[in-house]
Design a protein around this motif. Structure first.
Motif, short mmCIF file in Angstrom:
data_model
loop_
_atom_site.label_atom_id
_atom_site.label_comp_id
_atom_site.label_asym_id
_atom_site.label_seq_id
_atom_site.Cartn_x
_atom_site.Cartn_y
_atom_site.Cartn_z
N PRO A 36 0.82 -1.23 0.00
CA PRO A 36 0.00 0.00 0.00
C PRO A 36 0.85 1.27 0.00
N ASP A 37 2.11 1.18 0.44
CA ASP A 37 3.01 2.34 0.46
C ASP A 37 3.90 2.26 -0.79
N VAL A 38 3.53 3.01 -1.81
CA VAL A 38 4.21 2.88 -3.11
C VAL A 38 5.69 3.30 -3.03
N TYR A 39 6.01 4.24 -2.13
CA TYR A 39 7.41 4.67 -2.02
C TYR A 39 8.26 3.63 -1.29
N ASP A 40 7.64 2.93 -0.35
CA ASP A 40 8.31 1.82 0.32
C ASP A 40 8.58 0.70 -0.70
N ALA A 41 7.57 0.43 -1.54
CA ALA A 41 7.70 -0.63 -2.55
C ALA A 41 8.82 -0.30 -3.54
N LEU A 42 8.84 0.96 -4.00
CA LEU A 42 9.89 1.39 -4.94
C LEU A 42 11.26 1.34 -4.28
N ALA A 43 11.34 1.83 -3.04
CA ALA A 43 12.62 1.86 -2.33
C ALA A 43 13.19 0.45 -2.18
N ARG A 44 12.33 -0.51 -1.82
CA ARG A 44 12.78 -1.89 -1.64
C ARG A 44 13.28 -2.49 -2.95
N ARG A 45 12.53 -2.26 -4.02
CA ARG A 45 12.92 -2.86 -5.30
C ARG A 45 14.27 -2.31 -5.79
N TYR A 46 14.40 -0.97 -5.75
CA TYR A 46 15.62 -0.37 -6.29
C TYR A 46 16.84 -0.60 -5.39
N LEU A 47 16.64 -0.51 -4.08
CA LEU A 47 17.78 -0.68 -3.18
C LEU A 47 18.33 -2.11 -3.24
N ASN A 48 17.48 -3.07 -3.61
CA ASN A 48 17.93 -4.47 -3.65
C ASN A 48 18.74 -4.86 -4.88
N ILE A 49 19.00 -3.90 -5.77
CA ILE A 49 19.84 -4.20 -6.95
C ILE A 49 21.24 -4.55 -6.45
N GLY A 50 21.78 -5.65 -6.98
CA GLY A 50 23.09 -6.13 -6.52
C GLY A 50 24.24 -5.50 -7.28
N CYS A 51 24.64 -4.30 -6.88
CA CYS A 51 25.75 -3.60 -7.53
C CYS A 51 26.97 -3.60 -6.63
N SER A 52 28.15 -3.52 -7.24
CA SER A 52 29.39 -3.55 -6.44
C SER A 52 29.54 -2.34 -5.53
N VAL A 53 28.69 -1.31 -5.66
CA VAL A 53 28.78 -0.18 -4.73
C VAL A 53 28.20 -0.54 -3.37
N MET A 54 27.51 -1.69 -3.29
CA MET A 54 26.92 -2.12 -2.02
C MET A 54 27.90 -2.98 -1.21
N THR A 55 27.90 -2.74 0.11
CA THR A 55 28.76 -3.52 1.00
C THR A 55 27.95 -4.00 2.20
N PRO A 56 27.80 -5.30 2.42
CA PRO A 56 28.19 -6.39 1.51
C PRO A 56 27.22 -6.42 0.33
N ASN A 57 27.47 -7.34 -0.63
CA ASN A 57 26.68 -7.34 -1.85
C ASN A 57 26.13 -8.75 -2.17
N PRO A 58 25.32 -9.31 -1.27
CA PRO A 58 24.84 -10.69 -1.47
C PRO A 58 23.88 -10.83 -2.66
N ASN A 59 23.18 -9.75 -3.01
CA ASN A 59 22.16 -9.86 -4.07
C ASN A 59 22.77 -10.11 -5.44
N ARG A 60 24.01 -9.64 -5.64
CA ARG A 60 24.67 -9.92 -6.92
C ARG A 60 25.00 -11.41 -7.02
N LEU A 61 25.49 -11.97 -5.91
CA LEU A 61 25.81 -13.41 -5.91
C LEU A 61 24.55 -14.25 -6.07
N ASP A 62 23.46 -13.79 -5.46
CA ASP A 62 22.19 -14.51 -5.57
C ASP A 62 21.73 -14.57 -7.04
#
Length: 383
Positions: free
Chosen positions: A287-313
């Motif tokens: 129901p919170d569209v900004y929460d939904a967007l934030a979760r989807r985009y933040l979960n992208i597995g890029c090397s700028v993230m520490t740690p970066n498990p989503n890229r390995l997944d």
């Protein structure tokens, strides 16, 4: 086996989409449509599209403007940053020229500084991207999305309703689903088409401004590929390669060609304009569209993230699903985040997945094509 004969013109249409879009954008500007330019997969395009804006990826994949950039930036900086800045500074990128605002994000140090310099001659809005994917980071990222919305409302004197954002989310999710189903054809063995042709579609689709029209086009293409495959039109059996690493496109497509000119076929792209862009949908039930967007985009597995498990997944799933025989990681010179992370990718691919891995470090010049061909040919020969 007979190669596909009827499809190449469709792939070429997507390859030429970028050029066509230059003219389309001029028409949109004349109609008063706002244009928002961006560089990164973390850019939450749905928020801009909710106010009726067109969003576009800005020029960053050619060495044409690097000498101009090097007058201001260090020579030993990543070519993607130098190219981006060079195109902006020289006004040789029509998309940059027509953009009312450029949206940046705090991914790597080089880009952060580039946005500072760029803001001297363009409206630049920089989003504070956290470098971790914790719950606290999620709250910061959500607040940044809302700050972006408020910025657009003030700049363009519009109201961006939650309903409009939800509509944009549904529209973009349809594009993601269609793209995912399209590149899923590469799970077929032997492969139905060349990875280079698939890449033209993945890359070109970003320059189609009528987002509503994309799913049907992609769906028709997928059905055609599958039908022709059943009729026996497919590639010969050859080693199946996954490409991972830095954003690929333009000058760096030489890596795709090096694989496919030397006996391999690229069946999966984990890079920014490959699976990474389409893998996860925005939760339409939240129901919170900004929460939904934030979760989807933040979960992208890029090397700028520490740690970066989503890229390995994502790599884990792609290697299994696409029956990958070997992984080629393409890193750009002076791209420290990806170059440093290549050790953990190598370990993961070799030890956890038990398949060969090679890292090729390159830039935007064509001077190393011979060397790339030699190294990749040897790698494929070994498979």
């Amino acid at each position: 086996m007979e190669l596909i004969k009827e499809l190449p013109e469709v792939f070429e249409e997507f390859a030429e989409q970028r050029q066509k879009s230059f003219m389309a954008m001029k028409g949109l500007k004349e109609q008063g449509v706002p244009v928002v330019g961006a560089y990164c997969t973390y850019f939450p395009a749905e928020i801009a599209r909710a106010m009726g804006a067109v969003t576009v990826g800005l020029c960053s994949v050619s060495d044409e403007t690097i000498p101009d950039a090097e007058k201001d930036l260090p020579k030993n900086l990543c070519p993607l940053i130098k190219s981006s800045y060079g195109f902006a500074k020289t006004d040789k990128c029509p998309f940059f020229y027509f953009s009312d605002v450029v949206v940046g994000e705090t991914t790597c140090d080089g880009k952060k500084k580039m946005y500072e310099y760029m803001s001297d001659f363009k409206d630049v809005f920089v989003m504070e991207l956290p470098n971790t994917q914790s719950e606290m980071a999620l709250q910061l990222w959500k607040s940044e999305l809302i700050r972006f919305k408020k910025y657009l409302e003030k700049k363009f004197d519009v109201e961006i309703t939650d309903e409009a954002v939800s509509e944009a989310v549904k529209e973009e999710n349809k594009v993601r689903k269609a793209m995912k189903e399209l590149y899923h054809v590469m799970t077929l063995d032997p492969a139905p088409i060349k990875g280079g042709d698939l890449f033209k579609v993945l890359y070109g689709s970003g320059f189609k401004f009528d987002r509503k029209a994309i799913p049907a086009e992609i769906e028709a293409m997928r059905e055609k590929i599958e039908k022709e495959y059943e009729e026996g039109k497919r590639l010969d059996k050859m080693p199946r390669i996954l490409i991972t690493g830095c954003p690929i496109g333009g000058a760096t497509e030489k890596v795709i060609r090096a694989v496919e000119d030397n006996g391999g076929v690229v069946v999966a792209f984990e890079n920014c304009n490959g699976a990474k862009s389409f893998d996860k949908l925005v939760d339409e039930e939240n129901p919170d569209v900004y929460d939904a967007l934030a979760r989807r985009y933040l979960n992208i597995g890029c090397s700028v993230m520490t740690p970066n498990p989503n890229r390995l997944d994502l790599l884990d799933r792609l290697i299994d699903e696409f029956k990958v025989d070997g992984v080629v990681e393409m890193t750009l010179q002076a791209c420290h985040t990806y170059n440093v992370e290549s050790l953990s990718i190598r370990k993961f691919v070799n030890e956890k997945k038990g398949i060969p891995y090679i890292n090729v470090e390159t830039d935007y010049s064509q001077a190393d094509i011979g060397q790339l061909n030699t190294r990749i040919a040897a790698f494929i020969e070994m498979l």
